[in-house]
Design a protein around this motif. Structure first.
Motif, PDB file in Angstrom:
ATOM      1  N   VAL A 258       0.847  -1.206   0.024  1.00 52.78           N
ATOM      2  CA  VAL A 258      -0.112   0.125   0.008  1.00 52.78           C
ATOM      3  C   VAL A 258       0.858   1.262  -0.130  1.00 52.78           C
ATOM      4  O   VAL A 258       0.584   2.272  -0.781  1.00 52.78           O
ATOM      5  N   ASN A 259       2.009   1.312   0.814  1.00 49.15           N
ATOM      6  CA  ASN A 259       2.652   2.361   0.743  1.00 49.15           C
ATOM      7  C   ASN A 259       3.577   2.657  -0.338  1.00 49.15           C
ATOM      8  O   ASN A 259       3.728   3.661  -0.779  1.00 49.15           O
ATOM      9  N   GLY A 260       4.092   1.611  -1.158  1.00 53.48           N
ATOM     10  CA  GLY A 260       4.839   1.807  -2.251  1.00 53.48           C
ATOM     11  C   GLY A 260       4.003   2.523  -3.381  1.00 53.48           C
ATOM     12  O   GLY A 260       2.957   1.916  -3.613  1.00 53.48           O
ATOM     13  N   ASP A 261       4.530   3.591  -4.041  1.00 49.12           N
ATOM     14  CA  ASP A 261       3.862   4.041  -5.069  1.00 49.12           C
ATOM     15  C   ASP A 261       4.005   3.631  -6.211  1.00 49.12           C
ATOM     16  O   ASP A 261       5.041   3.751  -7.025  1.00 49.12           O
ATOM     17  N   GLU A 262       3.130   2.646  -6.615  1.00 48.70           N
ATOM     18  CA  GLU A 262       3.269   1.903  -8.077  1.00 48.70           C
ATOM     19  C   GLU A 262       3.107   2.920  -9.158  1.00 48.70           C
ATOM     20  O   GLU A 262       2.639   3.832  -9.160  1.00 48.70           O
ATOM     21  N   MET A 263       3.893   2.252 -10.335  1.00 51.57           N
ATOM     22  CA  MET A 263       4.088   3.325 -11.428  1.00 51.57           C
ATOM     23  C   MET A 263       3.523   2.633 -12.656  1.00 51.57           C
ATOM     24  O   MET A 263       3.763   1.125 -12.739  1.00 51.57           O
ATOM     25  N   ARG A 264       3.213   3.383 -13.638  1.00 46.86           N
ATOM     26  CA  ARG A 264       2.703   2.848 -14.953  1.00 46.86           C
ATOM     27  C   ARG A 264       3.177   3.453 -15.801  1.00 46.86           C
ATOM     28  O   ARG A 264       3.701   4.853 -15.533  1.00 46.86           O
ATOM     29  N   MET A 265       3.002   3.577 -17.380  1.00 49.84           N
ATOM     30  CA  MET A 265       3.379   4.288 -18.556  1.00 49.84           C
ATOM     31  C   MET A 265       1.929   4.897 -18.850  1.00 49.84           C
ATOM     32  O   MET A 265       1.074   4.351 -19.169  1.00 49.84           O
ATOM     33  N   HIS A 266       1.898   6.122 -19.336  1.00 50.22           N
ATOM     34  CA  HIS A 266       0.830   6.950 -19.936  1.00 50.22           C
ATOM     35  C   HIS A 266       1.502   7.788 -20.801  1.00 50.22           C
ATOM     36  O   HIS A 266       2.231   8.833 -20.205  1.00 50.22           O
ATOM     37  N   ASP A 267       1.153   7.644 -22.355  1.00 51.40           N
ATOM     38  CA  ASP A 267       1.570   8.616 -23.216  1.00 51.40           C
ATOM     39  C   ASP A 267       3.066   8.739 -23.172  1.00 51.40           C
ATOM     40  O   ASP A 267       3.799   9.756 -23.276  1.00 51.40           O
ATOM     41  N   VAL A 271       4.033   7.256 -14.748  1.00 54.22           N
ATOM     42  CA  VAL A 271       2.973   7.937 -13.964  1.00 54.22           C
ATOM     43  C   VAL A 271       2.879   7.219 -12.391  1.00 54.22           C
ATOM     44  O   VAL A 271       3.230   6.052 -12.629  1.00 54.22           O
ATOM     45  N   PHE A 272       2.825   7.896 -11.454  1.00 55.30           N
ATOM     46  CA  PHE A 272       2.459   7.150 -10.059  1.00 55.30           C
ATOM     47  C   PHE A 272       0.877   6.965 -10.042  1.00 55.30           C
ATOM     48  O   PHE A 272       0.322   8.075 -10.025  1.00 55.30           O
ATOM     49  N   LEU A 273       0.725   5.795  -9.116  1.00 60.07           N
ATOM     50  CA  LEU A 273      -0.842   5.648  -8.952  1.00 60.07           C
ATOM     51  C   LEU A 273      -1.170   6.401  -7.320  1.00 60.07           C
ATOM     52  O   LEU A 273      -2.201   6.119  -7.326  1.00 60.07           O
ATOM     53  N   SER A 274      -0.029   6.513  -6.596  1.00 54.45           N
ATOM     54  CA  SER A 274      -0.352   7.347  -5.390  1.00 54.45           C
ATOM     55  C   SER A 274       0.897   8.175  -5.233  1.00 54.45           C
ATOM     56  O   SER A 274       1.690   8.090  -5.773  1.00 54.45           O
ATOM     57  N   ASN A 275       0.724   8.852  -3.939  1.00 50.51           N
ATOM     58  CA  ASN A 275       1.905   9.700  -3.632  1.00 50.51           C
ATOM     59  C   ASN A 275       2.099   9.742  -2.153  1.00 50.51           C
ATOM     60  O   ASN A 275       2.346  10.779  -1.403  1.00 50.51           O
ATOM     61  N   ASN A 276       2.379   8.377  -1.777  1.00 54.44           N
ATOM     62  CA  ASN A 276       2.687   8.258  -0.379  1.00 54.44           C
ATOM     63  C   ASN A 276       4.096   8.912   0.007  1.00 54.44           C
ATOM     64  O   ASN A 276       4.259   9.295   1.410  1.00 54.44           O
ATOM     65  N   ALA A 277       4.719   8.880  -0.884  1.00 58.57           N
ATOM     66  CA  ALA A 277       6.397   9.275  -0.619  1.00 58.57           C
ATOM     67  C   ALA A 277       6.318  10.971  -0.569  1.00 58.57           C
ATOM     68  O   ALA A 277       7.260  11.469  -0.502  1.00 58.57           O
ATOM     69  N   GLY A 278       5.306  11.556  -1.067  1.00 59.05           N
ATOM     70  CA  GLY A 278       5.178  13.095  -0.935  1.00 59.05           C
ATOM     71  C   GLY A 278       6.101  13.801  -1.983  1.00 59.05           C
ATOM     72  O   GLY A 278       6.501  14.903  -2.008  1.00 59.05           O
ATOM     73  N   LEU A 281      11.643  10.684  -3.592  1.00 57.79           N
ATOM     74  CA  LEU A 281      12.312   9.315  -3.386  1.00 57.79           C
ATOM     75  C   LEU A 281      13.759   9.069  -3.516  1.00 57.79           C
ATOM     76  O   LEU A 281      14.420  10.015  -4.278  1.00 57.79           O
ATOM     77  N   GLY A 282      14.455   8.739  -2.356  1.00 58.74           N
ATOM     78  CA  GLY A 282      15.806   8.691  -2.244  1.00 58.74           C
ATOM     79  C   GLY A 282      16.157  10.078  -2.016  1.00 58.74           C
ATOM     80  O   GLY A 282      17.599  10.484  -2.463  1.00 58.74           O
ATOM     81  N   GLY A 283      15.437  11.129  -1.599  1.00 64.21           N
ATOM     82  CA  GLY A 283      15.943  12.394  -1.396  1.00 64.21           C
ATOM     83  C   GLY A 283      15.860  13.385  -2.730  1.00 64.21           C
ATOM     84  O   GLY A 283      16.296  14.399  -2.785  1.00 64.21           O
ATOM     85  N   ILE A 284      15.368  12.746  -3.880  1.00 67.26           N
ATOM     86  CA  ILE A 284      15.106  13.398  -5.054  1.00 67.26           C
ATOM     87  C   ILE A 284      13.459  13.330  -5.661  1.00 67.26           C
ATOM     88  O   ILE A 284      12.794  12.566  -5.390  1.00 67.26           O
ATOM     89  N   SER A 285      13.454  14.597  -6.103  1.00 69.48           N
ATOM     90  CA  SER A 285      11.939  14.937  -6.554  1.00 69.48           C
ATOM     91  C   SER A 285      11.485  13.881  -7.679  1.00 69.48           C
ATOM     92  O   SER A 285      12.163  13.545  -8.540  1.00 69.48           O
ATOM     93  N   THR A 286      10.278  13.442  -7.712  1.00 69.02           N
ATOM     94  CA  THR A 286       9.721  12.425  -8.686  1.00 69.02           C
ATOM     95  C   THR A 286       9.133  12.995  -9.731  1.00 69.02           C
ATOM     96  O   THR A 286       8.641  12.375 -10.939  1.00 69.02           O
ATOM     97  N   GLY A 287       8.737  14.200  -9.665  1.00 69.40           N
ATOM     98  CA  GLY A 287       7.711  14.804 -10.521  1.00 69.40           C
ATOM     99  C   GLY A 287       6.594  15.154  -9.928  1.00 69.40           C
ATOM    100  O   GLY A 287       5.366  16.045 -10.803  1.00 69.40           O
ATOM    101  N   GLN A 288       6.250  14.315  -9.038  1.00 74.12           N
ATOM    102  CA  GLN A 288       4.667  14.628  -8.366  1.00 74.12           C
ATOM    103  C   GLN A 288       4.680  15.695  -7.417  1.00 74.12           C
ATOM    104  O   GLN A 288       5.816  16.524  -7.276  1.00 74.12           O
ATOM    105  N   ASP A 289       3.556  15.972  -7.001  1.00 65.20           N
ATOM    106  CA  ASP A 289       3.164  17.131  -6.006  1.00 65.20           C
ATOM    107  C   ASP A 289       4.122  16.687  -4.648  1.00 65.20           C
ATOM    108  O   ASP A 289       4.234  15.579  -4.214  1.00 65.20           O
ATOM    109  N   ILE A 290       4.879  17.805  -4.249  1.00 72.42           N
ATOM    110  CA  ILE A 290       5.639  17.756  -2.976  1.00 72.42           C
ATOM    111  C   ILE A 290       4.799  17.943  -1.911  1.00 72.42           C
ATOM    112  O   ILE A 290       4.374  19.128  -1.875  1.00 72.42           O
TER     113      ILE A 290
END
Length: 357
Positions: A258-267, A271-278, A281-290
């Motif tokens: 549940v905690n792991g933010d699963e990933m898929r491809m889109h266009d 893309v991430f299916l959730s954002n529990n990491a805020g 990841l690893g101290g580096i931005s993922t492109g999702q909302d912080i």
């Protein structure tokens, strides 16, 4: 006194005391030829300014900013930017009764032990008045970030009363004095804080700050992690006692799947299916909302008598006079936004320095 500066490439240093003639900030590392005027900074200072409702301190400070250096013809020059904010509504007499007494919950005792002297007029450098300088620095940082990155803050809990996320509406934050995103909760907070204020007490709060449009790749992977720098930034704000990123402490109750933010491809993009990491990841931005949340303790300056000691070691009682916020978390919202901005601006410049972005 060390520790008045923050940042690496985008670096600012605040100065001044609550009841001195002025406060201000020197901002260094700003690239040249960015459009910057006093009005650009004033907008954000007005959002933090005291005395705008009965739920904040009634100290009447216009917080009018002056740019003293670092711009020419409305553009940054690449040199240090110095900003001045004059203090105009000090009432130092309100603090004479505590000149030799330590206020519980304040930095009076620790400043006295460290330096052997303290400015008891409103707390000096320990006063939340210092945060106006941070907000000014944050306004400059937003110019570095550009219009593609949006930073928004909201108050999500006052005392024991939390918002209902099902009612979340960013547009509602500007329509009440609490930056509340839940229109149904704002009147409940008003009633609660009226009771707290009339009792001469105070309440704590939780603030959430969200940055959207942040590109993937900001942050350093070991000791300068983006989430580590954000946590430190928020912890430097007055009265903050805890910070969390993404799911934060709630992650302890989640399973790995549940905690792991699963990933898929889109266009053709990840893309991430959730954002529990805020968004980090690893101290580096993922492109999702912080997403960052921090908790502010109840304002330590209250009207109720409390037990303390004085500079001579006598056990005494103290009543704090003057004008204070019944919930300092309200004005902490624009401060949290500013600290998010300065951290992101710093890491954006660091990424550009290695040839990225």
């Amino acid at each position: 006194m060390a520790g008045n500066s923050f940042g690496t490439l985008f670096r600012f240093t605040t100065w001044g005391e609550s009841h001195g003639p002025a406060i201000g900030v020197v901002v260094d590392g700003v690239p040249p030829r960015l459009k910057l005027s006093e009005a650009d900074i004033q907008y954000f200072l007005d959002r933090r300014r005291p005395g705008q409702s009965r739920y904040t301190t009634q100290r009447q400070e216009p917080d009018q900013v002056k740019i003293l250096s670092g711009t020419f013809d409305g553009e940054t020059t690449g040199t240090p930017i110095q900003l001045l904010i004059e203090n105009t509504d000090q009432r130092s007499k309100d603090y004479r009764n505590i000149a030799d007494r330590f206020r519980p919950g304040h930095a009076d005792y620790t400043y006295w032990k460290k330096y052997g002297i303290r400015d008891y007029r409103g707390g000096g450098r320990a006063s939340a008045r210092e945060t106006a300088s941070r907000v000014a620095a944050g306004a400059v940082a937003r110019k570095v970030l550009g219009p593609g990155i949006a930073i928004r803050g909201a108050l999500i809990q006052v005392g024991p009363h939390a918002v209902d996320r099902a009612n979340w509406d960013w547009g509602a934050t500007a329509g009440n004095p609490f930056w509340c995103p839940d229109p149904a909760m704002a009147p409940r907070w008003a009633e609660y804080l009226d009771t707290v204020r009339k009792a001469g007490s105070s309440a704590g709060a939780v603030i959430e700050v969200v940055a959207s449009g942040v590109p993937a790749g900001l942050g350093e992977p070991v000791y300068d992690k983006l989430d580590g720098d954000l946590a430190r930034a928020m912890m430097t704000i007055n009265a903050v006692k805890g910070v969390e990123i993404g799911a934060g402490f709630a992650a302890a109750a989640l399973s790995g799947e549940v905690n792991g933010d699963e990933m898929r491809m889109h266009d053709g993009k990840v893309v991430f299916l959730s954002n529990n990491a805020g968004g980090i990841l690893g101290g580096i931005s993922t492109g999702q909302d912080i997403v960052v949340r921090f908790v502010v303790k109840p304002t330590s300056s209250i009207l109720k008598p409390m037990r303390t000691v004085d500079t001579e070691g006598n056990e005494v009682e103290i009543e704090t006079h003057g004008r204070h916020d019944p919930c300092v978390g309200i004005r902490a919202v624009p401060v949290g936004e500013a600290m998010m901005a300065v951290v992101l601006a710093d890491h954006l410049l660091r990424q550009r320095a290695i040839g990225g972005m």
